[in-house]
Design an enzyme around this catalytic site. Structure first.
Site, short mmCIF file in Angstrom:
data_model
loop_
_atom_site.label_atom_id
_atom_site.label_comp_id
_atom_site.label_asym_id
_atom_site.label_seq_id
_atom_site.Cartn_x
_atom_site.Cartn_y
_atom_site.Cartn_z
N GLU A 234 -4.48 -9.06 -1.09
CA GLU A 234 -4.96 -8.89 0.28
C GLU A 234 -6.44 -8.61 0.32
O GLU A 234 -6.97 -7.83 -0.47
CB GLU A 234 -4.21 -7.75 1.00
CG GLU A 234 -4.46 -7.71 2.50
CD GLU A 234 -3.76 -6.52 3.17
OE1 GLU A 234 -2.54 -6.36 2.97
OE2 GLU A 234 -4.44 -5.77 3.89
N GLU B 213 0.79 -1.23 0.00
CA GLU B 213 0.00 0.00 0.00
C GLU B 213 0.83 1.29 0.00
O GLU B 213 0.85 2.02 0.99
CB GLU B 213 -0.99 -0.03 1.17
CG GLU B 213 -1.98 -1.18 0.99
CD GLU B 213 -3.09 -1.26 2.03
OE1 GLU B 213 -3.15 -0.41 2.94
OE2 GLU B 213 -3.91 -2.20 1.93
#
Length: 495
Positions: A338, A233
């Site tokens: 994820e 991220e």
């Protein structure tokens, strides 16, 4: 499952202990002319197996799903979850017998056939402390690079055991959350910050070498990585006061870091065949992120795929993000790295027995598969009843919840949601076309496996049973029903 328990949500969990855990067993298909069906639903069925006869003639059912085998799309890579520090702590909190049962459920041929394991490089929020592998300030040559006790005593032994149980080599995937604080603009593992200097500079070179050192250290334990991501991220590290470990990159910085530092470092290492996946973040950033990075020939030649997280999927249509990215860059695969339920502040943490969360998983997987994604990775393999441990109390849900006080673990509805895909879609299964004869609430995706058999996965999120038939022209007609709030996997031989 012998031990179905209701904790007050809309469905049930299956309890396992050190001596008992129901298993699906190995799945073999009946002879040509028959089909297998596996059903899970809100009422408590869990991969309930049955068989039926393929018919020569149509049943005349109003809704028909026609298999279109000459429409060929992507081939699957696999499904799995993450061996975070928290997952390892929870698995190891069980007795030896219960640990073995849990690992078997995920990785053995009697279990659900997980083949992908995401491994955080050093700490993330699902750790009990903040650390990296090179916390000595100014150690640009990484002389003091060392794995943590969490790796050596927990994650590595569990990964070795998982590999020993698995009938095929596991595809390990590495992601780092943050670089060491001394390499970063903010001097901390958390919050808004990125690498000091510019791509090509010493911090960026050292950070690339850190990845290589990680691969070298894990290889000493006979664990080799199929892929690594450019970092978890990157958008998080651009957010002011971000609460846990993050490392900010713009797409331009990521492009230049890959082309100048990470790509060359990996290419010159003992691991030139390890895939590099960019993004590792929400698909809201696509196709822009991919355009910036992949349109650069110097970066693109080192990259194999684009990794996506499921957060915000409900607000980003798949065609304009995943579909457009595939259309622009078809030679790069898309991979889900994820996903978890219970991350939203409105309903955080664990919900034991939630069927709604199982449906969220299945819906997202089917949507992803129908938009060229080749694999889908859940987040923590196991968490405690609170949804931790997590050092910032970012508590979420998991398909397996461990209650160490009773030496049991619970298989959630979402565990079976994963199973409807991971157990049946072997690596190399190719998605093919399916066309519905009319409007329907059903969601579906079809695959021809490497052995030529066909797998069709059907989700019914509506509150009524839906009757339908499947027509596979060379085989015949399959009459079926998708009960209310159910997930159905149908499989049959075609030759």
């Amino acid at each position: 499952c012998l031990l179905l328990l209701n904790f007050g949500y809309d469905s049930v969990v299956c309890e396992c202990n050190s001596t008992y855990c129901d298993s699906i067993g190995s799945v073999s298909l009946p002879p040509l002319g028959q089909f297998s069906s596996y059903l899970s639903n809100i009422a408590g069925s869990r991969l309930e197996a049955s068989q039926g006869e393929v018919r020569a003639n149509s049943t005349g059912e109003r809704l028909r799903l026609t298999i279109v085998p000459y429409q060929k799309y992507q081939k699957t890579r696999g499904f799995g979850g993450a061996m975070t520090d928290a997952a390892a702590i929870n698995i190891l909190s069980l007795s030896a017998g219960a640990q073995e049962q849990l690992l078997r459920q995920y990785f053995s041929s009697e279990g659900i056939g997980y083949s992908v394991v995401r491994v955080p490089m050093a700490s993330c929020d699902f750790s009990t402390r903040l650390y990296t592998y090179a916390d000595t300030p100014g150690d640009y040559d990484l002389h003091n690079f060392t794995l943590a006790p969490e790796d050596i005593n927990m994650k590595i032994p569990l990964l070795q055991r998982a590999q020993a149980l698995s009938p095929r080599p596991l595809s390990l995937l590495a992601s780092a959350w943050s670089a060491p604080a001394w390499m970063k603009t903010n001097g901390a593992l958390t919050g808004k910050g990125s690498l000091k200097g510019q791509p090509g500079g010493k911090e960026h070179k050292t950070w690339a070498q850190y990845y290589v050192r990680f691969l070298e250290e894990y290889a000493k334990y006979n664990l080799t990585f199929w892929a690594l991501t450019t970092g978890n991220e990157p958008s998080a590290g651009m957010m002011t006061n971000y609460s846990f470990q993050a490392l900010g990159f713009t797409p331009e910085e990521q492009r230049d870091w890959v082309s100048l530092d990470l790509g060359p470092a990996l290419h010159a290492s003992s691991y030139p065949h390890t895939h590099i996946l960019i993004l590792d973040d929400s698909r809201i950033l696509l196709p822009h992120w991919a355009k910036v990075v992949l349109s650069d020939i110097h970066a693109g030649r080192y990259i194999h795929g684009v990794a996506v997280h499921w957060y915000l999927d409900s607000v980003v249509p798949p065609d304009i993000s995943l579909g457009t990215t595939h259309d622009l860059y078809p030679e790069y695969y898309l991979f889900g790295t994820e996903a978890c339920a219970g991350w939203n502040p409105l309903n955080k943490g664990v919900m034991l027995g939630s069927w709604d969360r199982a449906e969220q998983y299945a819906h997202d997987i089917i949507e992803d598969l129908n938009h060229y994604v080749v694999g889908w990775t859940d987040w923590n393999l196991a968490l405690d009843p609170n949804g931790g441990p997590n050092w910032v109390k970012n508590l979420v849900d998991s398909p397996v919840i461990v209650d160490a006080t009773r030496d049991v673990f619970y298989k959630q509805p979402s565990f079976y949601s994963m199973a409807h895909f991971s157990k049946f879609l072997w690596e190399g299964s190719q998605r093919v076309g399916v066309s519905a004869s009319g409007e329907t609430h059903l969601e579906f995706s079809a695959f021809i496996r490497p052995d030529g058999s066909l797998v069709l996965i059907i989700l019914n999120r509506s509150s009524s049973d839906i009757l339908f038939e499947v027509w596979d022209p060379p085989v015949g007609y399959i009459p079926s029903t998708a009960p209310a709030h159910s997930l159905l996997t149908l499989a049959w031989k075609r030759q």
